[in-house]
Design a protein around this motif. Structure first.
Motif, PDB file in Angstrom:
ATOM      1  N   LYS A   1     -18.174   8.363  11.130  1.00  0.00           N
ATOM      2  CA  LYS A   1     -19.536   7.966  11.480  1.00  0.00           C
ATOM      3  C   LYS A   1     -20.298   7.898  10.164  1.00  0.00           C
ATOM      4  O   LYS A   1     -20.518   8.930   9.511  1.00  0.00           O
ATOM      5  CB  LYS A   1     -20.190   8.959  12.435  1.00  0.00           C
ATOM      6  CG  LYS A   1     -21.607   8.579  12.830  1.00  0.00           C
ATOM      7  CD  LYS A   1     -22.163   9.520  13.857  1.00  0.00           C
ATOM      8  CE  LYS A   1     -23.622   9.161  14.190  1.00  0.00           C
ATOM      9  NZ  LYS A   1     -23.750   7.788  14.692  1.00  0.00           N
ATOM     10  N   VAL A   2     -20.691   6.720   9.784  1.00  0.00           N
ATOM     11  CA  VAL A   2     -21.300   6.493   8.481  1.00  0.00           C
ATOM     12  C   VAL A   2     -22.809   6.429   8.650  1.00  0.00           C
ATOM     13  O   VAL A   2     -23.326   5.638   9.458  1.00  0.00           O
ATOM     14  CB  VAL A   2     -20.775   5.193   7.833  1.00  0.00           C
ATOM     15  CG1 VAL A   2     -21.354   5.016   6.443  1.00  0.00           C
ATOM     16  CG2 VAL A   2     -19.249   5.204   7.772  1.00  0.00           C
ATOM     17  N   SER A   3     -23.507   7.253   7.888  1.00  0.00           N
ATOM     18  CA  SER A   3     -24.973   7.265   7.903  1.00  0.00           C
ATOM     19  C   SER A   3     -25.482   6.920   6.508  1.00  0.00           C
ATOM     20  O   SER A   3     -24.908   7.351   5.502  1.00  0.00           O
ATOM     21  CB  SER A   3     -25.504   8.641   8.321  1.00  0.00           C
ATOM     22  OG  SER A   3     -24.974   9.017   9.579  1.00  0.00           O
ATOM     23  N   ILE A   4     -26.545   6.128   6.485  1.00  0.00           N
ATOM     24  CA  ILE A   4     -27.164   5.751   5.213  1.00  0.00           C
ATOM     25  C   ILE A   4     -28.421   6.587   5.019  1.00  0.00           C
ATOM     26  O   ILE A   4     -29.350   6.528   5.822  1.00  0.00           O
ATOM     27  CB  ILE A   4     -27.507   4.251   5.180  1.00  0.00           C
ATOM     28  CG1 ILE A   4     -26.252   3.418   5.446  1.00  0.00           C
ATOM     29  CG2 ILE A   4     -28.116   3.870   3.848  1.00  0.00           C
ATOM     30  CD1 ILE A   4     -26.504   1.929   5.509  1.00  0.00           C
ATOM     31  N   THR A   5     -28.426   7.398   3.987  1.00  0.00           N
ATOM     32  CA  THR A   5     -29.558   8.263   3.677  1.00  0.00           C
ATOM     33  C   THR A   5     -30.111   7.913   2.307  1.00  0.00           C
ATOM     34  O   THR A   5     -29.598   7.027   1.618  1.00  0.00           O
ATOM     35  CB  THR A   5     -29.125   9.734   3.711  1.00  0.00           C
ATOM     36  OG1 THR A   5     -28.148   9.961   2.680  1.00  0.00           O
ATOM     37  CG2 THR A   5     -28.507  10.095   5.061  1.00  0.00           C
ATOM     38  N   SER A   6     -31.155   8.622   1.916  1.00  0.00           N
ATOM     39  CA  SER A   6     -31.740   8.386   0.591  1.00  0.00           C
ATOM     40  C   SER A   6     -30.773   8.745  -0.526  1.00  0.00           C
ATOM     41  O   SER A   6     -30.866   8.219  -1.634  1.00  0.00           O
ATOM     42  CB  SER A   6     -33.028   9.203   0.442  1.00  0.00           C
ATOM     43  OG  SER A   6     -32.760  10.594   0.626  1.00  0.00           O
ATOM     44  N   GLY A   7     -29.815   9.628  -0.227  1.00  0.00           N
ATOM     45  CA  GLY A   7     -28.827  10.017  -1.235  1.00  0.00           C
ATOM     46  C   GLY A   7     -27.585   9.148  -1.240  1.00  0.00           C
ATOM     47  O   GLY A   7     -26.664   9.400  -2.010  1.00  0.00           O
TER      48      GLY A   7
ATOM     49  N   THR B   1     -27.388   3.255  16.365  1.00  0.00           N
ATOM     50  CA  THR B   1     -26.446   3.890  17.307  1.00  0.00           C
ATOM     51  C   THR B   1     -24.979   3.592  16.978  1.00  0.00           C
ATOM     52  O   THR B   1     -24.078   4.216  17.536  1.00  0.00           O
ATOM     53  CB  THR B   1     -26.739   3.412  18.736  1.00  0.00           C
ATOM     54  OG1 THR B   1     -26.676   1.978  18.770  1.00  0.00           O
ATOM     55  CG2 THR B   1     -28.114   3.876  19.178  1.00  0.00           C
ATOM     56  N   THR B   2     -24.732   2.645  16.097  1.00  0.00           N
ATOM     57  CA  THR B   2     -23.347   2.273  15.768  1.00  0.00           C
ATOM     58  C   THR B   2     -23.083   2.458  14.272  1.00  0.00           C
ATOM     59  O   THR B   2     -22.449   3.403  13.864  1.00  0.00           O
ATOM     60  CB  THR B   2     -23.068   0.822  16.193  1.00  0.00           C
ATOM     61  OG1 THR B   2     -24.059  -0.055  15.616  1.00  0.00           O
ATOM     62  CG2 THR B   2     -23.096   0.690  17.705  1.00  0.00           C
ATOM     63  N   GLY B   3     -23.565   1.540  13.447  1.00  0.00           N
ATOM     64  CA  GLY B   3     -23.434   1.692  12.005  1.00  0.00           C
ATOM     65  C   GLY B   3     -22.138   1.127  11.447  1.00  0.00           C
ATOM     66  O   GLY B   3     -21.353   0.469  12.127  1.00  0.00           O
ATOM     67  N   TYR B   4     -21.911   1.427  10.168  1.00  0.00           N
ATOM     68  CA  TYR B   4     -20.781   0.862   9.436  1.00  0.00           C
ATOM     69  C   TYR B   4     -19.434   1.289  10.027  1.00  0.00           C
ATOM     70  O   TYR B   4     -18.492   0.493  10.076  1.00  0.00           O
ATOM     71  CB  TYR B   4     -20.851   1.286   7.967  1.00  0.00           C
ATOM     72  CG  TYR B   4     -21.721   0.407   7.115  1.00  0.00           C
ATOM     73  CD1 TYR B   4     -23.103   0.483   7.225  1.00  0.00           C
ATOM     74  CD2 TYR B   4     -21.175  -0.479   6.205  1.00  0.00           C
ATOM     75  CE1 TYR B   4     -23.921  -0.320   6.444  1.00  0.00           C
ATOM     76  CE2 TYR B   4     -21.982  -1.290   5.420  1.00  0.00           C
ATOM     77  CZ  TYR B   4     -23.356  -1.210   5.541  1.00  0.00           C
ATOM     78  OH  TYR B   4     -24.158  -2.004   4.786  1.00  0.00           O
TER      79      TYR B   4
END
Length: 298
Positions: free
Chosen positions: A51-57, A259-262
């Motif tokens: 599950k890939v999340s895009i954050t500020s880091g 809800t999905t992402g990369y």
């Protein structure tokens, strides 16, 4: 010990002298493949299990195993249906493109006035009607056939077939212009194949009293089977990546959903990629069997 080392050095020197120049010429391609193909493909495969999340880091990865694939197949009702529908359309379009390209190339291989001009005409769409140009032509209505509504073709097809089969047939008929535009390279490959057949074979079989129909099945068809397989593979790859592909659009849309992402989109892309590989494998397998049968017939 020293003798084995010397032999090893001599063998490596021999290999370098024999193949070294070839490796040097291949080096730019190898570097490009590792940098721009192998790494992105490997990264995409790794994403499909996370599950890939895009954050500020930057990107954050949370390993979920086959959860993305499970959600895609059993929780998302739209994507499997979209895949089935699209593959039905492609299974109809690929033979139509191959048959059309084969017979056009057969005609263009004959001697007649302005043959070079006609060959150019059939190849021009490959240059102009690609990518954004093709999409713009369809937005302006230039890619549709007027007889579809004029003769109510959709109602006739639905009457005799019905269901998803009728939808696939109507969709293919509505893309008849694409069949014309996407046949240029195949026509060129078939023309090259016809040039490999010696004219003396036709003269010999004509002397034996064979008809043109018999010469086609005894000489032309067996000799052209490898080119049919090559064109089948090219057409599969071309159609499964063309601008109006709805599967690629769904994959792209899911990349940016919260809800999905990369990771989820990568799983969708890998399932699609696996099905395309199966189609290519089936095309190569059928070509191999046809080559064996054609060789036996000849």
């Amino acid at each position: 010990m020293n003798s084995s080392v010397e032999k090893r050095k001599a063998y490596l020197l021999f290999r370098w002298k024999t193949y070294g120049m070839g490796y040097l010429f291949m080096l730019p391609w190898i570097v490009g493949f590792l940098s721009f193909v192998l790494f992105p493909v490997g990264w995409s495969l790794y994403n499909s299990f996370n599950k890939v999340s895009i954050t500020s880091g930057g990107f954050q990865y949370h390993w979920v195993g086959f959860e993305n694939y499970y959600r895609m197949l059993f929780e998302n009702n739209e994507y499997p249906i979209l895949l089935i529908t699209y593959f039905q359309e492609m299974l109809l379009m690929i033979p139509l493109i191959l048959i059309f390209a084969f017979f056009v190339a057969l005609l263009l291989n004959q001697k007649f006035p302005a043959r070079g001009f006609m060959r150019t005409v059939f190849f021009l769409p490959v240059i102009f009607a690609t990518g954004q140009v093709l999409m713009e032509l369809f937005r302006q209505g230039s890619g549709e056939l007027p007889f579809m509504e004029q003769y109510r073709v959709e109602d006739v097809v639905d009457l005799y077939f019905g269901g998803s089969v009728a939808e696939a047939i109507v969709s293919v008929l509505s893309k008849a212009v694409i069949i014309l535009w996407y046949s240029g390279v195949q026509i060129l490959i078939f023309l090259a194949g016809f040039q490999t057949i010696s004219r003396t074979l036709y003269e010999a079989i004509r002397v034996d009293g064979a008809s043109p129909w018999e010469s086609f099945w005894k000489i032309t068809y067996p000799a052209m089977i490898p080119f049919v397989g090559l064109n089948a593979v090219y057409t599969i790859v071309d159609l499964f990546t063309y601008p109006f592909n709805p599967v690629l659009k769904v994959v792209q849309d899911n990349m940016f959903k919260a809800t999905t992402g990369y990771g989820y989109a990568s799983a969708m892309a890998w399932l699609y990629f696996g099905l395309v590989l199966l189609c290519i494998g089936a095309a190569l397998g059928l070509t191999y069997r046809a080559s064996e049968m054609g060789g036996g017939r000849r």
